[in-house]
Every structure is written in structure tokens, then in C-alpha cells.
Design an enzyme around this catalytic site. Structure first.
Site, PDB file in Angstrom:
ATOM      1  N   HIS A 356       0.800  -1.227   0.000  1.00 29.61           N
ATOM      2  CA  HIS A 356       0.000   0.000   0.000  1.00 29.61           C
ATOM      3  C   HIS A 356       0.834   1.278   0.000  1.00 29.61           C
ATOM      4  CE1 HIS A 356      -3.995  -1.821   0.803  1.00 29.61           C
ATOM      5  NE2 HIS A 356      -3.254  -2.786   1.313  1.00 29.61           N
ATOM      6  N   LYS A 543      -8.172  13.926   4.647  1.00 22.79           N
ATOM      7  CA  LYS A 543      -7.288  12.754   4.656  1.00 22.79           C
ATOM      8  C   LYS A 543      -6.301  12.948   5.785  1.00 22.79           C
ATOM      9  CE  LYS A 543      -6.203  13.953   0.324  1.00 22.79           C
ATOM     10  NZ  LYS A 543      -6.373  12.759  -0.467  1.00 22.79           N
ATOM     11  N   ARG A 544      -5.522  11.917   6.119  1.00 24.75           N
ATOM     12  CA  ARG A 544      -4.503  12.089   7.137  1.00 24.75           C
ATOM     13  C   ARG A 544      -3.538  13.195   6.744  1.00 24.75           C
ATOM     14  NH1 ARG A 544      -4.079   8.287  11.441  1.00 24.75           N
ATOM     15  NH2 ARG A 544      -2.184   9.451  11.893  1.00 24.75           N
ATOM     16  N   LYS A 549       1.097  14.369   1.035  1.00 28.85           N
ATOM     17  CA  LYS A 549      -0.269  14.679   0.583  1.00 28.85           C
ATOM     18  C   LYS A 549      -0.449  16.178   0.319  1.00 28.85           C
ATOM     19  CE  LYS A 549      -2.293  10.776   3.154  1.00 28.85           C
ATOM     20  NZ  LYS A 549      -2.976   9.905   2.180  1.00 28.85           N
ATOM     21  N   THR A 651      -8.530   6.771  -1.824  1.00 23.58           N
ATOM     22  CA  THR A 651      -9.902   6.270  -1.956  1.00 23.58           C
ATOM     23  C   THR A 651     -10.893   7.391  -1.673  1.00 23.58           C
ATOM     24  OG1 THR A 651      -9.597   5.420   0.280  1.00 23.58           O
ATOM     25  CG2 THR A 651      -9.530   3.816  -1.501  1.00 23.58           C
ATOM     26  N   LYS A 655     -14.562   8.505  -3.319  1.00 28.97           N
ATOM     27  CA  LYS A 655     -15.769   8.801  -2.535  1.00 28.97           C
ATOM     28  C   LYS A 655     -16.345  10.149  -2.906  1.00 28.97           C
ATOM     29  CE  LYS A 655     -13.927   5.924   1.100  1.00 28.97           C
ATOM     30  NZ  LYS A 655     -12.953   5.911   2.187  1.00 28.97           N
TER      31      LYS A 655
END
Ligand code: 26Q
Length: 807
Positions: A356, A543-544, A549, A651, A655
Site C-alpha cells: 500500500h 485525509k490524514r 499529501k 480512496t 468517494k
């Protein structure tokens, strides 16, 4: 749907639960009691369903899937099960007669945070699909007493509070005392050659009990029920009379606490390896109990383990449960006397592994000494696997020490779990096309040269019934009217929604649904003192918090707009609300600084009455599955802006897309496939792609060159020193320009900045044309057809688990 319970029967069962557990009637019950009684009612229905399903599995001698993961972010269970059983309306009616609102009861349920983020949520989405598609499946994990911490922001700084979920959550768990097993740690190993061969004895070990708790997950409109089995550690010597009598009771109690510490708390680091000895204990505890459980279930049905790999698929979700490979070897060798080659063959044919992440700091490498001390027998087996694999490599690549060293399991005193997984598995997959290519070309390229067929790709998917049907009922209803209801079981049908591209009524409905979802979310948040204007564009990054990111890039973009507005207050831009939701790992200083920046930027703008009419920043505290269920349907713009090559899939992108948001993002992870699905005209792509990032690294990257050559960047970055809301952000300023290696931030925010701004401006221009915008939104909903977890699971069963397709 087979469940043909009547309203009267339902009401009788709920009443009997109230009576049995609390000795009260419906008029005396409070919400918590009513919620638990409803939960117990659902459990009863699920148990009956599971019993029937079990019989079917047994008769068919189907191959079983065991999905091992240190995390499952299950979300709330009541609504999901009622929906999947098709009895939500009936419950609502029964409860209304007693003056209870079903929605209120949903709020009573804690959201179990048994995971960090994407990895754990994916595991839960997969459980839903496995049940719905009627595969015989079990998930295995740990029943953490405390899930992921609750986040509180105090003056911009993240504080962590314990997540106490069991008081309200245990009602879903069924303790299985009949399946308790034992797990051994420490001690030493003795080897003796006997007439039967090598006999290995593990001596002086510490043993603890593993107690399983089952959580059932109903399939939607199907006969399937999946079980998530969560292990809790229990001290074996419940009460040590001896130590009590000898006055050493204190010490005995301390040892008990140590045993039970194993499942106390989830490690909160996401995408970051933490080599703590307690974490290693957790991992071995999970795999040892699980493998014993799988073997005993197998032997209940079949005579021997000879057909094990034909009837069992064990899936290792990231390397965290990798020790199941040597653990299965151990049991086959030591308890069932298989030869080494035969045991290795069974293990390899049974186990498969999903990677992952490619972030090097997330790759698990355990010190040899730690494993040797804590798990001496497992250590011996890992060494054996390493030696035989290296011998094979030596034959293939004589003299190529570099290669052999790279591919070995053990090197420089470290045990590399990803290598162990690749060597011990029949299949290895990445979670998006791009990510799987990177695995083949870079991370695992040596292995790919040896065994190309082992490597495959399955793009992630989401439980669209939870993330669309349940969380966005208005959109669900519109889809039902336009394309029928088959998409609920077959997400491919969503593609049919494209037909309505020019249907103004549908486009207008899309717009009013989005507005209604924004209002719903704003109202929910209002209770917590958060104000936002539902008429503004909702731009969401949820998100985290992680450097790769690039929440910081998002913040820099907002600062840039802010500075423009300061210079020209009449700037004609549509009102925008920038929503952030993110938890940082507690020890991750840079991530916490970014939260502090966002928070103070928000406060700064809030104080400026003219600016906050146009732009507003909202930091949403304590993002969890439940919040996601109301936030994501309200999103209009989905921020997916990681540095290309770093986000394995994502993901949240799927969504938001399925709920009609448009993506602004880089060519990273599954964004590449979203782009393929909707075309460049329905998405806002910017920045370097993965190859360009690689090239830039090789050419020599220096963040300061962007700072010196771009006036806007210069201004934005400088503004950090002066800061916001009276707080300076000198450390972020330095991070961006100098960083740890003198070249500036390693995630290249400044390199992609200008392009990001430009593409965002295009997005704002498109927003001014509502018809066009809603058409794009519609194309995203339709394009989400390929991002259902149902599709992912079908691919796993075919390409990885070697199970015939059921439907
Ligand atoms: C490892 C060792 C010790 C402590 C913690 C960990 C640890 C815990 C969680 C390492 C990694 C994780 C989580 C990783 C994760 O969530 N990865 C995400 O997986 C998603 C599902 O495939 C992808 O969509 C995301 O791109 C990926 O970042």
C-alpha cells in the site's frame, strides 16, 4: 431479499431485548437503551442468516478467504446493517410508534476507530463487498481497547484524547470463549536431531491467551454475512493464588497488565514505520492467533492440511501481518511434521500480499535482535527462508552480491518485511495502475525480473452502498429514478447516468441535491460552533495529514488568494470555503505545524469581515468515518494534490467523485484512472507527473529557485514569516526553502504551485457556468462505475485468490 420478518415480529423482538437486558418497556427506555436493543435485534437476525450461510459454505466446500489486517475502520454498524438487510424503513416505522427517531439512535453509536486511514477503511469496504458477493470470508484484526485518538485543537495545536469506544460499541461483539487460543513469546529454542529428523522445542516461553470477538457484517440484498474476528489479549493466569499467598501479588498483577497491554491501543502512525517492541508483539499476536484459528477451522472440515492451499486463501494487507508466513511454516513444521520444502510450498500457495505504499519511511524493517529475543522460533524460520532463498539466487546470479543483498530478507541486522512477503507469497499487487507499475519498475524490480507473473494490480474501490446510497440518499433517489436500482448491486450501471448529460431537469436536481447536502453538513457543524456559508463553493481536502499529501500546498494557494484580495478587495471571485479535515500522527511535528498554520490562517481570515465573505477556511476537528459520511456528499471540489508517485491509490478521491465532486489533482495514484474514466474535460489536472518528478530529482531540484524566480511564490512564502493571527510560521518558511537537506521541501510544493493556481482559476471560471459544472459533476458520478469495491473484490478472487466468480 430473503429477510421476511414482519413489523409485529420486529417490535416483539426489540421489546424482548429491552425487557431481558434492562427490565423495562418501550416507554421507559432512553435512547442508549433503545439503540442497544435495536443492535441486539439486528444481531439476532444476522446470526440466523450467518448460520444458513455457513451451512451453504460447508456443503459447497468453497475456498475460504481470510483477510489479515492490523486495521479495520468499520464505521458505525447499525445503519449499514439495517440498510443491507433491507429493513431500515421497518425499523423507522416501529420506532416512530414509540416516539424514537431512528436517526437519533444512529448518533448513539460510537464510531470505532480501529484504523488510521485509507488502509483500514479499504479493508472494511472489502468486507462489505465480500459479504454482498457471498464469498466465504473472514477479516482478522485486533480489538484495540482504544482506537485512533480523538483530535482536539487548542489554539491551533493538535491534542490527542483517548478514544473510548467499547462501552457503546461492545454490543456488536460476540465473545467466542469456545475459540480461545494461546500465543507464545520470548524464551529460547532447542534443536535436537532424532530418528524422525530435527525436533525443535520452544522453552521457557511466556504464554498469553487470545480471545476472539466476532463482529458480523451483512451483505446487501444477499445471503452473505462476513465476520470480522477481533482478538483481545488476556493473561493466562487469571488469578495467581501462589503469588497472592507469598505476598507477591503486586508483581503478578503487573505481569497481567503487561499481557493485556498488547491490545490496549492502535499505533497512530499512518504511512510511517514505528519499530516499537509492543507493535511487534501486536503483529505476532494477531497472526499467531489467526493462523491457529484458520488451521483448526480447516481441520474441522477436512482430514488433513494437504489440501490447505486449495481451500484457504490468506491475504496479507500490507506487511503488518507478514509474520503469518513464518507462523504458518512453524505450525506445519513443528506441529504437523511437514518437511521444509513441502511446508514452504503450502505457505507460498496460500498467502498473497498487497503493498500500500512506496514511501521508504513506511517500509517495515525490524531489528534482527528484537525478533530473535521476542520470537526465537519465528526468527529461526525467517533465517531458514532467507538462507534457502539466497542459495537459489546464488545459482541464478552467481557472484552478484549486490543483487542478492538487495533481495535478501535479512540484511545489515534488519528483517525486511516487504521482501519476506514477496518471497512468501503467490501473488503481490499494488493498489492502482500507476502504483503497481512503480512496484514492478522500482520497489520490487529485482523480483519482477525473476517472477514477473507474481505481480499484478488491483485498483482500489469503495463500498458504494455506504458512500453513495446510505450517505447521500437524495442522490441515490435521483439515480433510482434515472437508471433504476440495479447499480446498487452492480456499480457498472452508474455509467448509464451519462445519458442524462443534456437533461436540464436532472442537472438542476444535481445542483439542488448538492446544495441540500451542503446545508445538511453546515447545520451539523453549526452545533459545534463552526460557521460556513452553503452558498459558497465547498473545496475539500480530507485525509490524514502527511507531507506527501501536501495540505501545505493547499494552504499556500489560499494564502495567495488572500493576498490578492488584500491588494484588490473588489476582485471578482465566487465565495469559497476551504475545508480541511486531517489528523496528524502525535509525534509528527511538521504535520502538526501545518495544522497550526491552517488553523491560524482560518482565524486570521475570520477576523476580516470583507475577506471572509469571499474566502473562508474551516478546519474540521476529529475527522472520522462518521464525519466523512456527511462531509463527502457536500464536497464540490475534491483536492487530491499529492506529489506524483507518492499516493499509492487514494480512496477519498473515489468517494467524492461518486458524490459528484470535481477533482483538482495531480497524476498520482488512482487519480490517473479517474482521469481515464472522465476525460481531461471533466477534471482539473496539474503539476508534474511521476516521471517528471523523477527527472527533476535527477536534474537537481532546489526549492529556492522557484522562490527567487516567481514573484507570487516569493510573496506567499514571505507572508509565512509575518504569519497569521499573530503567529509566525518561520519553521514552515524554512522547511519550504531549506528543509533537512538544504534543497527545500522534498515534496516539491513550490515546483507545482504556479500550475496549481492556474488550474484552480480555470476551475473557478467553470463554476460560473452552472450547467457546465453540473454536466461535469454528472460525468464524475457516472465515471465512478469502475471504482466500486465489488469490482476490486472480483479482481482479487480471479487474479489473486484463485476462486471461481460467483455471479
Ligand atoms: C507500520 C508499522 C508500525 C506502525 C504503523 C505502521 C503503519 C500503519 C498504517 C504503516 C502504514 C499504515 C497505513 C497505510 C495506508 O493507509 N496506506 C494507504 O492505503 C490506501 C489503501 O490502499 C491507499 O489508498 C493510500 O494511497 C495509501 O496511502
Amino acid at each position: 431479499m430473503e429477510n421476511n420478518i414482519t413489523k409485529e415480529e420486529l417490535s416483539t423482538i426489540i421489546r424482548s431485548k429491552l425487557s431481558r437486558h434492562y427490565g423495562i418497556s418501550t416507554t421507559e427506555a432512553d435512547r442508549a437503551q433503545m439503540y442497544k436493543s435495536c443492535a441486539r435485534t439486528v444481531l439476532e437476525l444476522l446470526s440466523e442468516k450467518r448460520t444458513k450461510f455457513n451451512q451453504k459454505i460447508k456443503e459447497n466446500e468453497s475456498k475460504k478467504i481470510y483477510y489479515l489486517c492490523m486495521e479495520f475502520l468499520v464505521g458505525r454498524s447499525l445503519k449499514n446493517n439495517l440498510y443491507n438487510l433491507g429493513i431500515e424503513e421497518m425499523f423507522r416505522e416501529v420506532l416512530e410508534e414509540w416516539n424514537f427517531e431512528l436517526e437519533d439512535l444512529y448518533q448513539e453509536e460510537p464510531d470505532p476507530g480501529l484504523g488510521n486511514g485509507g488502509l483500514g477503511r479499504l479493508a472494511s469496504c472489502f468486507m462489505d463487498s465480500l459479504a454482498t458477493l457471498e464469498y466465504p470470508a473472514m477479516g482478522y484484526s485486533i480489538c484495540y481497547e482504544y482506537g485512533l485518538f480523538k483530535q482536539k485543537i487548542v489554539d491551533g495545536w493538535q491534542m490527542e484524547l483517548p478514544d473510548i469506544w467499547l462501552p457503546g460499541g461492545h454490543v456488536w461483539l460476540n465473545q467466542r470463549n469456545d475459540l480461545v487460543c494461546h500465543v507464545r513469546f520470548n524464551g529460547h529454542v532447542e534443536e535436537n536431531w532424532t530418528d524422525e529428523g530435527l525436533e525443535v522445542k520452544h522453552l521457557n516461553y511466556d504464554e498469553i491467551e487470545a480471545v476472539p470477538y466476532d463482529l458480523m457484517i451483512s451483505g446487501a440484498d444477499s445471503e452473505g454475512v462476513a465476520i470480522l474476528r477481533l482478538w483481545r489479549a488476556r493473561d493466562l493466569n487469571n488469578f495467581d493464588m501462589g503469588s497472592f499467598a507469598s505476598g507477591d501479588y503486586d508483581r503478578a498483577m503487573t505481569e497481567k497488565m503487561n499481557a493485556e497491554l498488547i491490545c490496549k491501543v492502535l499505533y497512530p502512525s499512518d504511512n510511517h514505520f514505528e519499530g516499537k517492541s509492543l507493535r511487534l508483539k501486536q503483529q505476532y499476536f494477531l497472526v499467531s492467533a489467526t493462523i491457529q484459528d484458520i488451521i483448526s477451522e480447516h481441520l474441522q472440515q477436512y482430514e488433513s492440511l494437504d489440501n490447505f492451499s486449495a481451500k484457504v486463501a490468506i491475504h496479507v494487507n500490507d506487511t503488518h501481518p507478514a509474520l503469518c508466513i513464518p507462523e504458518l511454516m512453524r505450525i506445519l513444521l513443528d506441529e504437523y511434521q511437514y518437511s521444509w520444502p513441502k511446508a514452504y510450498q503450502i505457505v507460498k500457495q496460500t498467502v498473497s500480499y498487497t503493498n500500500h505504499t512506496v514511501l521508504s519511511e513506511a517500509l517495515e524493517k525490524w531489528p534482527e535482535d528484537l525478533i530473535k529475543g521476542q520470537l526465537p522460533r519465528i526468527y529461526g524460520i525467517i533465517k531458514g527462508l532467507n538462507e534457502s532463498y539466497c542459495q537459489e539466487l546464488w545459482k541464478r546470479y552467481p557472484g552478484d552480491w549486490d543483487k542478492i543483498e538487495r533481495m535478501a530478507i535479512i540484511s545489515h541486522g534488519q528483517i525486511r518485511m516487504a521482501n519476506l512477503c514477496v518471497i512468501g507469497s503467490s501473488r503481490v499487487n499494488g493498489v492502482s495502475k500507476l502504483h503497481s507499475d512503480i512496484l514492478k519498475k522500482q520497489v520490487f524490480s529485482d523480483y519482477y525480473q525473476v517472477e514477473a507473473k507474481k505481480f499484478t494490480s488491483v485498483t482500489n474501490g469503495i463500498a458504494h452502498r455506504r458512500w453513495l446510497c446510505q450517505s447521500n440518499p437524495l442522490l441515490g433517489k435521483l439515480l433510482d429514478e434515472c437508471i433504476g436500482t440495479r447499480y446498487k448491486k452492480d456499480a457498472r450501471q452508474l455509467g448509464k447516468f451519462r445519458v442524462f448529460y443534456e437533461d436540464n431537469s436532472v442537472l438542476e436536481q444535481l445542483q439542488s441535491i448538492k446544495l441540500a447536502n451542503k446545508i445538511r453538513f453546515a447545520n451539523r457543524m453549526h452545533k459545534y460552533g463552526v460557521t460556513m456559508d452553503p452558498e459558497s463553493i465547498f473545496v475539500v481536502q480530507a485525509k490524514r495529514l502527511h507531507e506527501y499529501k501536501r495540505q501545505l500546498l493547499n494552504a499556500l494557494r489560499i494564502i495567495s488568494i488572500y493576498l490578492d484580495l488584500k491588494e484588490n478587495p473588489n476582485l471578482n471571485i465566487p465565495p469559497q470555503t476551504f475545508l480541511f479535515a486531517a489528523k496528524a500522527a502525535p509525534g509528527y511535528y511538521t504535520a502538526k505545524e501545518v495544522i497550526r498554520l491552517i488553523w491560524h490562517l482560518s482565524a486570521h481570515i475570520e477576523k476580516d469581515a470583507t475577506i471572509r465573505e469571499k474566502i473562508r477556511v474551516v478546519f474540521l476537528e476529529n475527522y472520522d468515518v462518521t464525519m466523512a459520511e456527511s462531509l463527502l456528499p457536500a464536497a464540490e471540489v475534491s483536492e487530491q494534490i499529492s506529489l506524483a508517485g507518492k499516493e499509492a491509490s487514494g480512496t477519498g478521491n473515489m468517494k467524492m467523485m461518486i458524490n459528484g465532486a470535481l477533482t483538482i489533482g495531480t497524476m498520482d495514484g488512482a487519480n490517473v484512472e479517474i482521469h481515464e474514466a472522465v476525460g481531461k474535460e471533466n477534471m482539473f489536472i496539474f503539476g508534474m507527473n511521476a516521471e517528471e518528478v523523477e527527472r527533476k530529482w535527477k536534474e537537481g531540484y532546489a526549492a529556492s529557485s522557484y522562490y527567487h524566480n516567481n514573484e507570487k511564490i516569493h510573496k506567499v512564502v514571505n507572508s509565512l514569516r509575518q504569519g497569521f493571527n499573530g503567529e509566525s510560521f518561520e519553521s514552515i518558511y524554512r522547511y519550504l526553502l531549506v528543509g533537512d537537506y538544504g534543497i527545500g521541501d522534498p515534496y516539491m510544493c513550490l515546483a507545482d504551485f504556479q500550475d496549481y493556481l492556474g488550474v484552480y482559476q480555470q476551475l473557478l471560471d467553470e463554476y460560473n457556468d452552472p450547467i457546465k459544472w453540473n454536466q461535469m459533476s454528472l460525468m464524475n458520478i457516472a465515471g465512478a462505475e469502475r471504482f466500486a469495491a465489488d469490482r476490486s473484490i472480483q479482481e482479487y478472487t480471479k487474479q489473486i485468490w484463485n476462486i471461481p466468480t460467483l455471479i
